[in-house]
Design a protein around this motif. Structure first.
Motif, PDB file in Angstrom:
ATOM      1  N   ASN A 119      34.570  55.351  39.951  1.00 26.42           N
ATOM      2  CA  ASN A 119      33.978  56.384  41.010  1.00 26.42           C
ATOM      3  C   ASN A 119      32.923  57.268  40.063  1.00 26.42           C
ATOM      4  O   ASN A 119      32.215  57.538  40.103  1.00 26.42           O
ATOM      5  CB  ASN A 119      34.633  57.159  41.912  1.00 26.42           C
ATOM      6  N   ASP A 120      33.891  57.809  38.580  1.00 24.00           N
ATOM      7  CA  ASP A 120      33.784  58.859  38.104  1.00 24.00           C
ATOM      8  C   ASP A 120      34.319  58.483  36.647  1.00 24.00           C
ATOM      9  O   ASP A 120      34.580  59.496  35.651  1.00 24.00           O
ATOM     10  CB  ASP A 120      34.605  59.915  38.578  1.00 24.00           C
ATOM     11  N   THR A 121      33.895  56.999  35.937  1.00 23.82           N
ATOM     12  CA  THR A 121      34.220  57.593  34.969  1.00 23.82           C
ATOM     13  C   THR A 121      32.515  56.715  34.593  1.00 23.82           C
ATOM     14  O   THR A 121      32.771  55.038  34.832  1.00 23.82           O
ATOM     15  CB  THR A 121      35.777  56.572  34.748  1.00 23.82           C
ATOM     16  N   ILE A 122      32.355  56.777  33.539  1.00 24.53           N
ATOM     17  CA  ILE A 122      31.119  56.479  33.139  1.00 24.53           C
ATOM     18  C   ILE A 122      31.847  55.517  31.272  1.00 24.53           C
ATOM     19  O   ILE A 122      32.488  55.212  30.786  1.00 24.53           O
ATOM     20  CB  ILE A 122      29.972  57.341  31.868  1.00 24.53           C
ATOM     21  N   VAL A 123      31.289  53.485  31.275  1.00 22.98           N
ATOM     22  CA  VAL A 123      32.167  52.864  30.806  1.00 22.98           C
ATOM     23  C   VAL A 123      30.432  52.174  29.831  1.00 22.98           C
ATOM     24  O   VAL A 123      29.481  52.297  29.941  1.00 22.98           O
ATOM     25  CB  VAL A 123      32.305  51.814  31.482  1.00 22.98           C
ATOM     26  N   TYR A 147      27.759  51.395  31.664  1.00 23.54           N
ATOM     27  CA  TYR A 147      27.803  51.597  33.126  1.00 23.54           C
ATOM     28  C   TYR A 147      28.083  53.082  33.673  1.00 23.54           C
ATOM     29  O   TYR A 147      28.963  53.976  32.833  1.00 23.54           O
ATOM     30  CB  TYR A 147      29.115  50.387  33.946  1.00 23.54           C
ATOM     31  N   VAL A 148      26.988  53.552  34.335  1.00 19.13           N
ATOM     32  CA  VAL A 148      27.195  54.407  35.083  1.00 19.13           C
ATOM     33  C   VAL A 148      27.487  54.865  36.417  1.00 19.13           C
ATOM     34  O   VAL A 148      26.248  54.417  36.704  1.00 19.13           O
ATOM     35  CB  VAL A 148      26.372  56.075  34.417  1.00 19.13           C
ATOM     36  N   PRO A 149      28.591  55.184  37.053  1.00 21.25           N
ATOM     37  CA  PRO A 149      29.164  54.817  38.458  1.00 21.25           C
ATOM     38  C   PRO A 149      27.517  56.052  39.536  1.00 21.25           C
ATOM     39  O   PRO A 149      27.241  56.618  38.748  1.00 21.25           O
ATOM     40  CB  PRO A 149      30.117  55.989  38.768  1.00 21.25           C
TER      41      PRO A 149
END
Ligand SMILES: *[C@@H]1O[C@H](CO)[C@@H](O)[C@H](O)[C@H]1NC(C)=O
Ligand SMILES: *[C@@H]1O[C@H](CO)[C@@H](O)[C@H](O)[C@H]1NC(C)=O
Ligand SMILES: *[C@@H]1O[C@H](CO)[C@@H](O)[C@H](O)[C@H]1NC(C)=O
Ligand SMILES: *[C@@H]1O[C@H](CO)[C@@H](O)[C@H](O)[C@H]1NC(C)=O
Ligand SMILES: *[C@@H]1O[C@H](CO)[C@@H](O)[C@H](O)[C@H]1NC(C)=O
Ligand SMILES: *[C@@H]1O[C@H](CO)[C@@H](O)[C@H](O)[C@H]1NC(C)=O
Ligand SMILES: *[C@@H]1O[C@H](CO)[C@@H](O)[C@H](O)[C@H]1NC(C)=O
Length: 539
Positions: free
Chosen positions: A300-304, A337-339
């Protein structure tokens, strides 16, 4: 752009070595990459992302400092930018300065001289960089060649992991370490927010991977490059000598002629087969790290961000490896990926459930291109853009654009944030267009016009010619010019060759139009844009 974070988001930065866009979710429905495809289905996938130089060290130093090779002064692996060019603040360093715990796992910076002998520690990292112990066996003779009973140092190298020295492989160990790191975060042993960079080695040669992955790629299903011949109009200076391929024992004994080959067809099939198998192996490890984000409650709070340092020729133009300015090596997969922007995680279904191909796929799958969800962008982006983009997405203070000569400026970027592209995202399947870079720039050095032994990897002291290349929406244009090693610049008045490839009708870049009558006005326009360079590339 503000993403309205309640907390600072974490960053998981995954960098792959020598991965071209041969992924199911990109160009190659015959490649099995379910974990990366799943990431793409919840992300924005960039169809036109370009590196600044198609070789590991210079590319990595460039995107980690957000400066181009003429500013980092790194075209080979022989210097550390802090000593040779300027004390540039790196991407992880900036996050570290802004309160992040930063960690490097596997190959992130190019190891050795190019990153000061210690992966730029302690500047970029909060803890000593992790290198998997089995990395020391990288060039050991562990591959069966089939022509005798001995073990060899081959390119083609499916293995039994249990028989390997150390009983493992470097990428397996890196994935295990990264998973432990994420566990430590959720147990409070590592402070949030974190910036975790994980660098996988495969599918870089040698193509050493657990032999089980071969099952997905029977030789009868492997196809050769669609354009396997030397293009007649290609200037000789553009050719990439693939000596690192021919120097391996299995290829050496074929006596492939220098410099143009060709590689015997039989080996073309075998190399392609192993490159794809190594890619599926790497995909499984990426899947393990991603699924740990779920397990540890971090999705939920990690940009990949997922990227490669450059592509790889698999027989296109009769070429192998990287070392050129062609599309096949300058273009890379790039997935972001940006939650709550590219995907809304919920508490019921995991965001990145691990897809275990070895367990779940017993027989040959009927390959289809399964990337039906997610967003894609056709905008031109460059890897130098990553630093300012991640800074924007994390809500940190934006970094200034570099002046033309920035060696005395510690913190600035020669890229542009493309975070604005994400504000356009509303729902799946959307193609995003509102980014206005006119061109992406790459370059490659040569020691001479005609192919030499060191044309693939040319040391700075031997560089005579630089190929400056530019990809626009419609074409690639390249000028090979004499290079001044004191001023780190090309001489536009001394041109050895030009190349012009039309992207719509000639996507593989086989027909050089630069010397054709009907294209002289386009060549003039393109040349003008190339000379203006990156600082004028935003519309
Ligand atoms: C380089 O910058 C770092 C901080 O980013 C600083 O600690 C170091 O002293 C600088 N080195 C030089 C030689 O200026
Ligand atoms: C995880 O934390 C334990 C306990 O602090 C430590 O011993 C271990 O090295 C850490 N591992 C990683 C990968 O962070
Ligand atoms: C390669 O050259 C060596 C030495 O000249 C020779 O013994 C060998 O048979 C050649 N191999 C092939 C595949 O032509
Ligand atoms: C992620 O956020 C959503 C809504 O913002 C929430 O429903 C879900 O439980 C969260 N998931 C995790 C794993 O924290
Ligand atoms: C494989 O997929 C294609 C295209 O969807 C389909 O036409 C074909 O029947 C499938 N073959 C098998 C064996 O399922
Ligand atoms: C190369 O650049 C240096 C520094 O700008 C300059 O002094 C020198 O004249 C240039 N050499 C050539 C051959 O143009
Ligand atoms: C070249 O540039 C000029 C001026 O911008 C423009 O009018 C012309 O259409 C361009 N020609 C080509 C072939 O792109």
């Amino acid at each position: 752009m503000s993403c309205g974070w309640a907390f600072q988001p974490n960053i998981l930065f995954i960098v792959i070595d020598d991965l071209r866009t041969s992924l199911n979710c990109y160009d190659d429905p015959d490649v099995l990459s379910p974990n990366i495809d799943q990431l793409a289905s919840k992300s924005i996938k960039f169809n036109h992302a370009y590196v600044q130089q198609a070789i590991c060290g210079p590319s990595r130093t460039s995107f980690l400092t957000s400066r181009r090779p003429d500013t980092t002064h790194l075209y080979d692996f022989q210097s550390y930018w802090r000593v040779a060019a300027g004390n540039f603040t790196t991407l992880p360093q900036y996050f570290k300065q802004n309160g992040y715990h930063t960690a490097s796992v596997g190959k992130v910076f190019h190891p050795g001289k190019a990153s000061g002998g210690n992966d730029d520690f302690p500047y970029s990292w909060s803890q000593p960089p992790y290198h998997p112990p089995t990395e020391v066996y990288r060039n050991y003779k562990v591959c069966r060649g089939g022509w005798d009973d001995k073990l060899h140092r081959n390119i083609i190298c499916p293995i039994d992991v249990n028989e390997q020295p150390g009983g493992s492989l470097p990428d397996i160990q890196s994935a295990q370490y990264a998973v432990k790191f994420l566990k430590n975060v959720s147990h409070g042993h590592i402070q949030r927010p974190f910036f975790l960079a994980v660098g996988f080695h495969k599918p870089h040669i040698p193509l050493k991977y657990p032999q089980q992955y071969l099952r997905f790629y029977p030789l009868s299903r492997i196809k050769l490059a669609t354009d396997p011949d030397l293009p007649p109009g290609m200037p000789k200076v553009a050719w990439n000598v693939w000596s690192d391929v021919t120097s391996r024992e299995d290829i050496k004994r074929l006596n492939v002629s220098f410099p143009y080959g060709p590689m015997p067809d039989e080996y073309q099939y075998l190399i392609r087969q192993s490159y794809f198998a190594a890619t599926t192996y790497m995909d499984s490890l990426v899947g393990k790290v991603l699924s740990a984000l779920d397990t540890e409650g971090l999705a939920n709070d990690t940009i990949v961000i997922f990227l490669s340092d450059h592509g790889w020729s698999l027989g296109e133009h009769q070429e192998w490896a990287k070392y050129s300015n062609f599309e096949v090596v300058t273009r890379v997969p790039l997935i972001l990926y940006v939650p709550k922007v590219t995907h809304f995680p919920d508490s019921i279904s995991p965001t990145f459930p691990y897809v275990d191909v070895l367990d779940s796929i017993k027989t040959m799958p009927n390959f289809t291109n399964r990337n039906t969800a997610g967003s894609t962008s056709d905008a031109l982006v460059e890897l130098v853009d990553l630093f300012p983009t991640l800074v924007d997405l994390a809500g940190l203070t934006a970094i200034p654009t570099c002046p033309l000569h920035s060696n005395k400026v510690d913190l600035c970027t020669e890229g542009h944030s493309f975070a604005a592209l994400l504000t356009e995202l509303r729902q799946s399947n959307q193609r995003v267009r509102n980014w206005h870079k006119k061109a992406a720039f790459s370059q490659y050095p040569r020691p001479a016009f005609y192919p030499q032994a060191d044309s693939y990897y040319t040391r700075l002291r031997d560089i005579k010619i630089m190929g400056y290349s530019m990809r626009t929406e419609n074409y690639r244009y390249t000028e090979w010019v004499s290079f001044n090693r004191t001023s780190f610049s090309g001489d536009w008045n001394h041109i050895y060759a030009r190349e012009l490839y039309l992207s719509d009708t000639d996507p593989n870049e086989d027909i050089n139009r630069a010397y054709e009558h009907g294209y002289q006005e386009l060549v003039q326009n393109a040349s003008h844009l190339l000379h203006l360079g990156w600082s004028s590339s935003l519309l």
